[in-house]
Design an enzyme around this catalytic site. Sequence first.
Site, PDB file in Angstrom:
ATOM      1  N   HIS A   1     -18.867   5.983 -15.674  1.00 29.00           N
ATOM      2  CA  HIS A   1     -20.325   5.699 -15.882  1.00 29.00           C
ATOM      3  C   HIS A   1     -20.649   6.427 -17.410  1.00 29.00           C
ATOM      4  O   HIS A   1     -20.737   7.751 -17.065  1.00 29.00           O
ATOM      5  CB  HIS A   1     -21.324   5.404 -15.096  1.00 29.00           C
ATOM      6  CG  HIS A   1     -22.712   4.792 -15.343  1.00 29.00           C
ATOM      7  ND1 HIS A   1     -23.491   4.648 -14.372  1.00 29.00           N
ATOM      8  CD2 HIS A   1     -23.088   4.347 -16.374  1.00 29.00           C
ATOM      9  CE1 HIS A   1     -24.514   4.051 -14.985  1.00 29.00           C
ATOM     10  NE2 HIS A   1     -24.117   3.612 -16.086  1.00 29.00           N
TER      11      HIS A   1
ATOM     12  N   ARG B   1      20.998  13.969   2.895  1.00 30.30           N
ATOM     13  CA  ARG B   1      20.677  15.291   3.415  1.00 30.30           C
ATOM     14  C   ARG B   1      19.651  16.049   2.236  1.00 30.30           C
ATOM     15  O   ARG B   1      20.094  16.000   1.159  1.00 30.30           O
ATOM     16  CB  ARG B   1      21.979  15.918   3.652  1.00 30.30           C
ATOM     17  CG  ARG B   1      22.955  15.562   4.751  1.00 30.30           C
ATOM     18  CD  ARG B   1      22.181  15.012   5.802  1.00 30.30           C
ATOM     19  NE  ARG B   1      21.639  15.916   6.494  1.00 30.30           N
ATOM     20  CZ  ARG B   1      22.036  16.675   7.607  1.00 30.30           C
ATOM     21  NH1 ARG B   1      23.386  16.636   7.998  1.00 30.30           N
ATOM     22  NH2 ARG B   1      21.341  17.704   7.978  1.00 30.30           N
ATOM     23  N   ALA B   2      18.817  16.599   2.730  1.00 28.66           N
ATOM     24  CA  ALA B   2      18.045  17.416   1.921  1.00 28.66           C
ATOM     25  C   ALA B   2      18.490  18.797   1.586  1.00 28.66           C
ATOM     26  O   ALA B   2      18.058  19.864   1.784  1.00 28.66           O
ATOM     27  CB  ALA B   2      16.578  17.673   2.754  1.00 28.66           C
TER      28      ALA B   2
ATOM     29  N   LYS C   1       7.051 -19.668  -0.035  1.00 30.00           N
ATOM     30  CA  LYS C   1       6.920 -19.980   1.275  1.00 30.00           C
ATOM     31  C   LYS C   1       5.876 -18.978   2.050  1.00 30.00           C
ATOM     32  O   LYS C   1       5.959 -17.862   1.552  1.00 30.00           O
ATOM     33  CB  LYS C   1       8.279 -19.695   1.978  1.00 30.00           C
ATOM     34  CG  LYS C   1       7.982 -20.225   3.467  1.00 30.00           C
ATOM     35  CD  LYS C   1       9.598 -20.312   4.003  1.00 30.00           C
ATOM     36  CE  LYS C   1       9.312 -20.478   5.634  1.00 30.00           C
ATOM     37  NZ  LYS C   1       8.250 -20.221   6.308  1.00 30.00           N
TER      38      LYS C   1
END
Length: 925
Positions: A60, A862-863, A310
Amino acid sequence: MATRRKGAAKPSTQATPADAIDAQLERYRSMRDFDVTAEPSGGKKTEAAPQGLPFVIQKHAATRLHYDFRLGWNGVLKSWACAKGPSYVTADKRLAVQVEDHPMEYGGFEGIIPKGQYGGGTVMLWDEGTWEPQPGHTDVDEGLRTGSLKFIMHGTKMKGKWTLIRMGGKAASESKPNWLLIKEHDDFERKPDDPAITEEAPNSVVTGRSLEEIARNEDHVWNSKETATGNAWHRNDQQSKSEKPVTTAGAASKKSAVRAGAASNNAASNNFEAELKKTPKEKLPDFIRPQLASQATKPPADKGWIHELKLDGYRIQARKDGERVQLLTRTGLDWTHRMKTIAAEVAKLPADNFLADGEVVVLADDGTTSFADLQAAFQEGIRKPLTYFVFDLLHLNGHNLRGLPLLERKAMLAKLLHESGEFVRLGEHLETDGATMFRKACEFGAEGIVSKRADSPYSSSRSSSWLKLKCIRGQEFVIGGFTLPSNGIHGVGALLLGYYQDKKLIYAGRTGTGFTQKTHAKLRDQLDKLRQSSTAFEKPPAEARKGAIWVRPELVAQVNFSTWTADNLVRQASFQGLREDKPASEVVREAAGTSPKPRIPKHADPAPSAEKAVPSLASRNNTGEGKTQHAPIRLTHPDKILDAASQLTKQQLADYYWQIAPFMLPHIAGRPLSLVRCPEGSGQPCFFQKHASNMLPKSLESVEVRDKKTGKIEPYITLSTQTALAELAQLGVLELHPWGSRNEDLEHPDRIIIDLDPDTAIEWQTLAASAAEVRAALKKLHLESFLKTTGGKGLHVVIPIEPEYDWGVVKQFAHAFALSMEKQNPALYLTKMTKSARAGRIYIDYLRNERGATAVAPFSPRARPEANVSMPINWSELKLPERPTFRVVDFAEWSSRLKRDPWKRLPATNQRITPEVLSSFKISA
């Protein structure tokens, strides 16, 4: 300057920002009607926390720039003025001055307030969405009174947990209460050096405009002096030439586009006399048996077809006879009392009497429909706006229209619905290529499409002139029994499903996912009333009888599933809700037929075969060659690097999850999951998450698991859909670890994992030979096993088993088997975790086989640097000279191996650990 009062039709057919604001204003005005919103009506309080309450934040530019923070509550907008706007940094405490409540309608306003009036300046819809109180803080009135309001926000820009705290001391003596708006710790919080959300996303969430563009266009004006009259705003028809059509996403924009398209019929008359002259007269029917679509495997390629999305809802006929309106289900039941808002809109339509055909749905924010949400609205009392999409007109003003061609009926329907309200809409269609329409519908996340012959009459039967194609398989099933949950809650473990064939109830498998806390209890109460001593199924297999409680086959469930197995059982089934509109006796197996054969020119190229279509999974590589098959989900910062070593991006991870889902889901769907989340990438701190929360995407589900030590029931993460898997990329999930048991029977594992974890000094050939030895030892026990890499240096040997023994027995077996391998070659194998003893040896980890333990899922990344995949491999690949590795970013290079997935048979491998085998290991079952 010419002006137009609110509600007047705009002649333009293009969806402009002004159209979008019209939609917002109408939507927020409608929220004053407690029949169609989730707002409390100020009556008696209940303990249940409200859901889906609206919020809006307006940027605003008045005397000074600020942000108006507004929460919908009790039919008004509780409002605070926040000078700096919200901050995602938890250490920031933003001053929020409480101002007077604003009318709900103002929450949809974007435009100009004239100078000299209260709030004079430019107003932008900076963000919007829904909010809900945090668990344990559901008494909102008490929070407003005591000055402590804790809530969760689900907006486009504002997400997660927040708190409003009213200040004491000197601030308490101010003319307007001073509060602090504070971000709480969660997955969405940011660091102090991260970009501020107000700078990162400065423009309107609805129209995409800046404050300057809104001020320049002046398309909407709010007259503060007229606020009390409910007639405060008007729209200027004469807009700036610089105004462009809306391109931002958001439900409001989509809705305004629908209205703008309908406005193109503005010049058309509602006089139907000319069209009705060529139709026979008849008395208004009480009800007409609906036309049904046949299942198809591919869209029709011939000309003369139209295609509709659909919808996933309730089939409803709208009948108007003078002032009386009825809403009838597909079997003729009168549900008018359950859809009063829609009935009121139908009553306003400009015809004396008519009968129309359509579908009642709940619309999601992305424009898709959800039967689960619809069922929650009808069954659980959750307030969700219902929308009636009308796609056919069967009778009008004493005339039978059913013999007219479909397109003529729809043209008359469009005129009838020309000025329909927000909750009654024309079911629109496209006259385009069916294959393209189907592909786009699936990418959009719709259930599928319905293809209809444009020249076909309406026929009360299942006809080949209407064809349905589903992106997600789903149909109704009869509930013939259930099992008890393993965690002891008052609910169900799994539903036993069936369908009728030659008047016999055929067993079709079970579903143990898709339940909420409410549906658990409600289903159990309903099923307990239907218990009987004998089964209604025709010769159910042993798998169905295990733990079964039989019921009278009266309830019908809507179920989504991936496919039918070779044993004619549903695979990866997920409960969506109960269907009240279809009797159990009418439930049959929906078999996909074939589409009508197109008329193909003699020299036309043949359509590609399904086999040739498989390589589309490999349509993407590091160089960007080929077509990109993006996951149809929303990502923030899609180019963010999640693995520096391979340069894996968030977008690439999402695309990988989307494409690998058909192969990965059979091994993770319907099981509790632990996720390894790396929001900043694999090189930064990561964490495990196993509990479900409101902060996770709605596509993720939960299963209630009882903690063995404390007895406390906790919601664990589970999933069952392709979309849910792809959306894990947005959370930075780089690993998935499923339980070895399924949701419907948590206490009886159906997989055993022998984890071969080698010391770094162990060469690949030695590890491979060890895996072969494990396989040979299992074969002597008459157990077939499957092999995969771990994505690291080890191998997993996986043994599928019938879920008949509890975790204690299975862990004993795995331990005894590991000890036998260690005894056979103690110089190579060990079964103790001690790091110092592992030098030059292979640790056989049997502890993956205890309750709550997990192992990395097949096909999971994998991390770790390079983001290698835990890959199912053939036993023959143990002969490779080097350890096989597969990176996510190289998916295009190795995806062809999916045509011969070595784990394809694993879910259907039914084998038992015999009592003799247990006895040989001195294990008592």
